[in-house]
Design a protein around this motif. Structure first.
Motif, mmCIF file in Angstrom:
data_model
loop_
_atom_site.group_PDB
_atom_site.id
_atom_site.type_symbol
_atom_site.label_atom_id
_atom_site.label_comp_id
_atom_site.label_asym_id
_atom_site.label_seq_id
_atom_site.Cartn_x
_atom_site.Cartn_y
_atom_site.Cartn_z
ATOM 1 N N TYR A 159 -11.001 1.886 5.550
ATOM 2 C CA TYR A 159 -12.258 2.162 5.550
ATOM 3 C C TYR A 159 -12.810 3.059 4.456
ATOM 4 O O TYR A 159 -13.912 3.581 4.465
ATOM 5 N N ARG A 160 -11.706 3.196 3.446
ATOM 6 C CA ARG A 160 -12.304 3.969 2.050
ATOM 7 C C ARG A 160 -12.540 5.251 2.208
ATOM 8 O O ARG A 160 -13.033 5.936 1.522
ATOM 9 N N HIS A 161 -11.893 6.075 3.227
ATOM 10 C CA HIS A 161 -11.863 7.501 3.192
ATOM 11 C C HIS A 161 -10.930 8.183 2.333
ATOM 12 O O HIS A 161 -10.964 9.178 1.729
ATOM 13 N N LEU A 162 -9.881 7.243 2.128
ATOM 14 C CA LEU A 162 -8.816 7.470 1.143
ATOM 15 C C LEU A 162 -8.542 6.678 0.023
ATOM 16 O O LEU A 162 -8.915 5.164 0.474
ATOM 17 N N ARG A 163 -8.140 7.018 -1.100
ATOM 18 C CA ARG A 163 -7.779 5.924 -2.346
ATOM 19 C C ARG A 163 -6.218 5.884 -2.170
ATOM 20 O O ARG A 163 -5.456 6.777 -2.302
ATOM 21 N N PRO A 164 -5.920 4.509 -2.321
ATOM 22 C CA PRO A 164 -4.355 4.440 -2.168
ATOM 23 C C PRO A 164 -3.833 4.884 -3.675
ATOM 24 O O PRO A 164 -4.432 4.598 -4.782
ATOM 25 N N SER A 165 -2.494 5.465 -3.669
ATOM 26 C CA SER A 165 -1.907 5.740 -4.908
ATOM 27 C C SER A 165 -1.418 4.540 -5.563
ATOM 28 O O SER A 165 -1.028 4.276 -6.894
ATOM 29 N N ALA A 166 -1.033 3.391 -5.086
ATOM 30 C CA ALA A 166 -0.594 2.105 -5.277
ATOM 31 C C ALA A 166 -1.059 1.000 -4.487
ATOM 32 O O ALA A 166 -1.185 1.315 -3.105
ATOM 33 N N LEU B 115 0.777 -1.147 0.072
ATOM 34 C CA LEU B 115 -0.012 0.061 0.104
ATOM 35 C C LEU B 115 1.053 1.309 -0.178
ATOM 36 O O LEU B 115 1.775 1.439 0.984
ATOM 37 N N HIS B 116 0.706 2.211 -0.941
ATOM 38 C CA HIS B 116 1.211 3.466 -1.008
ATOM 39 C C HIS B 116 0.170 4.504 -0.815
ATOM 40 O O HIS B 116 -0.998 4.414 -1.635
ATOM 41 N N VAL B 117 0.068 5.668 -0.236
ATOM 42 C CA VAL B 117 -0.812 6.494 -0.130
ATOM 43 C C VAL B 117 -0.181 8.000 -0.124
ATOM 44 O O VAL B 117 0.948 8.080 0.667
#
Length: 265
Positions: free
Chosen positions: A49-56, A8-10
């Protein structure tokens, strides 16, 4: 249900906050995230919990990418207690908790007996049954915390995602909350600042530092004096708790200093 976080990258505001995190929250276990402020714990949980989308990378729920689920499907499986806890609801405590039933209701559908029973049980579990008719906006920070936890319970999710759930709670209610989480044995991903609470309640810990997972495993294996010194920058001894036998971390308050760099995982 099991949660898998894979590579996971955010990033946001031009900065990478989580960098290649891998972790597992096994079914029925309490999995803890610990680490210094700014290590990426809350950002990682917001992605789950899907408040943010991962960049990868991706977050899997029982092998399915969460992004493939509709918001309603996701809400039936994953309930969250975020750090951003609004205090401006002009609703009663009971009405706030009843919002947890929304993923199971058609628009404007009335409550049924099953909903009422679930809400009553959630209020009782959170210790807020006697406050059901109070205004949420009139509550203290700790009381609001327990109401929002009851709302998450009312969703009847497969997975609980809790970001610092013991914040604002006094010692008694902290202990009651942690005991309740252990008793429910629901898949739980929780961030905690208190390392002793994490050692007592979690089956597995993932240690974050600078957006990366630098250690994973059972609390007794992870929370060593060497890791605590490297990640948190403090000297500590780890002994057995005299009442429970869990790892107990005793900090040397005279030796705290700046956090040293942590070797790359």
């Amino acid at each position: 249900m099991r949660i898998d976080v894979e590579d996971l990258h955010v990033a946001y505001a031009g900065r990478t906050v989580v960098a290649g995190a891998h972790l597992v929250a096994a079914e029925g276990e309490i999995t803890g995230l610990v680490g210094p402020n700014g290590s990426g714990k809350s950002t990682l949980l917001r992605t789950v919990y899907r408040h943010l989308r991962p960049s990868a990378g991706r977050v899997l729920l029982a092998g399915t990418d969460l992004r493939e689920l509709t918001p309603v499907q996701s809400a039936r499986h994953v309930a969250a207690l975020p750090q951003e806890r609004g205090g401006d609801f002009e609703l009663t405590v009971r009405e706030v908790v009843a919002m947890g039933r929304n993923p199971y209701k058609r628009a404007f559908a009335a409550e049924d007996d099953g909903d009422r029973d679930i809400v009553a049980r959630a209020l009782a579990d959170a210790g807020m049954a006697e406050h059901a008719n109070r205004r949420f906006s009139a509550l203290s920070g700790g009381e609001r915390q327990r109401v929002l936890l009851a709302r998450a319970f009312a969703q009847r999710p497969d997975v609980l995602v809790l970001d610092e759930p013991t914040n604002h709670l006094d010692v008694r209610h902290q202990v009651e909350l942690l005991v309740l989480l252990r008793a429910r044995r629901r898949t739980t991903l929780v961030s905690l600042h208190d390392l002793n609470a994490a050692a007592a309640v979690c089956d597995r810990l993932h240690v974050l530092h600078a957006g990366a997972v630098v250690a994973s495993g059972p609390p007794r294996e992870v929370l060593t004096p060497a890791l605590i010194a490297e990640v948190f920058g403090v000297r500590a001894a780890v002994v057995d708790h005299p009442l429970t036998g869990d790892p107990l971390i005793a900090f040397d308050l005279s030796a705290a200093g700046p956090c040293p760099p942590v070797p790359a995982p």
